[in-house]
Design a protein around this motif. Structure first.
Motif, PDB file in Angstrom:
ATOM      1  N   VAL A   1     124.613  59.553  49.960  1.00 52.77           N
ATOM      2  CA  VAL A   1     124.624  59.714  51.418  1.00 52.77           C
ATOM      3  C   VAL A   1     124.495  58.356  52.100  1.00 52.77           C
ATOM      4  O   VAL A   1     123.699  57.518  51.666  1.00 52.77           O
ATOM      5  N   HIS A   2     125.257  58.168  53.178  1.00 46.85           N
ATOM      6  CA  HIS A   2     125.103  56.980  54.026  1.00 46.85           C
ATOM      7  C   HIS A   2     125.262  57.387  55.479  1.00 46.85           C
ATOM      8  O   HIS A   2     126.138  58.197  55.818  1.00 46.85           O
ATOM      9  N   LEU A   3     124.450  56.824  56.334  1.00 43.51           N
ATOM     10  CA  LEU A   3     124.548  57.086  57.766  1.00 43.51           C
ATOM     11  C   LEU A   3     125.808  56.460  58.348  1.00 43.51           C
ATOM     12  O   LEU A   3     126.511  57.083  59.144  1.00 43.51           O
ATOM     13  N   SER A   4     126.082  55.223  57.960  1.00 42.36           N
ATOM     14  CA  SER A   4     127.248  54.512  58.491  1.00 42.36           C
ATOM     15  C   SER A   4     128.443  54.687  57.557  1.00 42.36           C
ATOM     16  O   SER A   4     128.288  55.068  56.392  1.00 42.36           O
ATOM     17  N   ASN A   5     129.621  54.395  58.073  1.00 42.51           N
ATOM     18  CA  ASN A   5     130.821  54.391  57.234  1.00 42.51           C
ATOM     19  C   ASN A   5     130.869  53.031  56.549  1.00 42.51           C
ATOM     20  O   ASN A   5     131.303  52.040  57.149  1.00 42.51           O
TER      21      ASN A   5
ATOM     22  N   CYS B   1     129.644  59.685  53.989  1.00 39.00           N
ATOM     23  CA  CYS B   1     129.236  58.529  54.781  1.00 39.00           C
ATOM     24  C   CYS B   1     129.888  58.576  56.156  1.00 39.00           C
ATOM     25  O   CYS B   1     130.933  59.177  56.341  1.00 39.00           O
ATOM     26  N   GLY B   2     129.197  57.932  57.100  1.00 36.07           N
ATOM     27  CA  GLY B   2     129.800  57.708  58.404  1.00 36.07           C
ATOM     28  C   GLY B   2     129.510  58.732  59.473  1.00 36.07           C
ATOM     29  O   GLY B   2     130.035  58.614  60.581  1.00 36.07           O
ATOM     30  N   PHE B   3     128.661  59.699  59.193  1.00 35.40           N
ATOM     31  CA  PHE B   3     128.404  60.761  60.169  1.00 35.40           C
ATOM     32  C   PHE B   3     126.986  60.706  60.728  1.00 35.40           C
ATOM     33  O   PHE B   3     126.479  61.707  61.234  1.00 35.40           O
ATOM     34  N   GLY B   4     126.339  59.549  60.633  1.00 34.52           N
ATOM     35  CA  GLY B   4     124.971  59.434  61.123  1.00 34.52           C
ATOM     36  C   GLY B   4     124.067  60.409  60.390  1.00 34.52           C
ATOM     37  O   GLY B   4     124.234  60.652  59.193  1.00 34.52           O
ATOM     38  N   THR B   5     123.107  60.979  61.117  1.00 36.99           N
ATOM     39  CA  THR B   5     122.171  61.906  60.467  1.00 36.99           C
ATOM     40  C   THR B   5     122.870  63.170  59.960  1.00 36.99           C
ATOM     41  O   THR B   5     122.369  63.834  59.058  1.00 36.99           O
ATOM     42  N   GLU B   6     124.027  63.479  60.514  1.00 33.23           N
ATOM     43  CA  GLU B   6     124.806  64.629  60.036  1.00 33.23           C
ATOM     44  C   GLU B   6     125.219  64.442  58.574  1.00 33.23           C
ATOM     45  O   GLU B   6     125.452  65.419  57.863  1.00 33.23           O
TER      46      GLU B   6
END
Length: 149
Positions: free
Chosen positions: A99-103, A125-130
């Protein structure tokens, strides 16, 4: 069912303070609350942890082998440097999601490579907390498929 381990690596304790333009304004406590709420809707229990220490993360992955049904892991910068986390995830032999918050692919070139990706079922990755919500949903699907199959 055993809980899903949600593991967080270095500097994630600074969410909300560190580079909010990149990582958003939510704190790690906010992420944990969101994960707990979503996990409850899926019928999952979670064990949510954070460490700035690579060895502690490896130890938790080893622990997960016996005590967890799956792993969601945001290893932060260790994603791009840690063969030890790769090996631990392979040895855990559990459904797992990176999991990653940023892309990470829109960022510096050194962030484009993940040592963990070959050892997990998927990367979000890339969906913030989502991203965490999506990871828990993916793990639930993997765990449900394993029960049926």
């Amino acid at each position: 069912m055993k809980p899903v381990f949600v593991l967080n690596g270095p500097n994630l304790n600074l969410l909300g303070l560190r580079e909010p333009a990149v990582y958003g304004s939510a704190t790690l406590k906010d992420v944990e609350a969101r994960c707990r709420a979503h996990a409850a809707t899926l019928g999952l229990a979670i064990d949510f942890r954070q460490s700035n220490n690579e060895g502690e993360l490896v130890g938790w992955i080893h622990e997960a082998r016996d005590k967890a049904s799956g792993i969601a892991i945001n290893a932060g910068a260790y994603t791009h440097t840690s063969v030890a986390l790769h090996d631990a995830l392979k040895a855990a032999d559990l459904p797992s999601v990176e999991v990653h918050l940023s892309n990470v692919h829109k960022r510096e070139a050194f962030r484009h490579h993940s040592y963990m990706a070959p050892a997990v079922n998927g990367v979000i990755c890339g969906f913030g907390t989502e991203s965490y919500v999506l990871a828990l949903t993916a793990l639930h699907s993997l765990l449900t498929a394993n029960k049926k199959g």
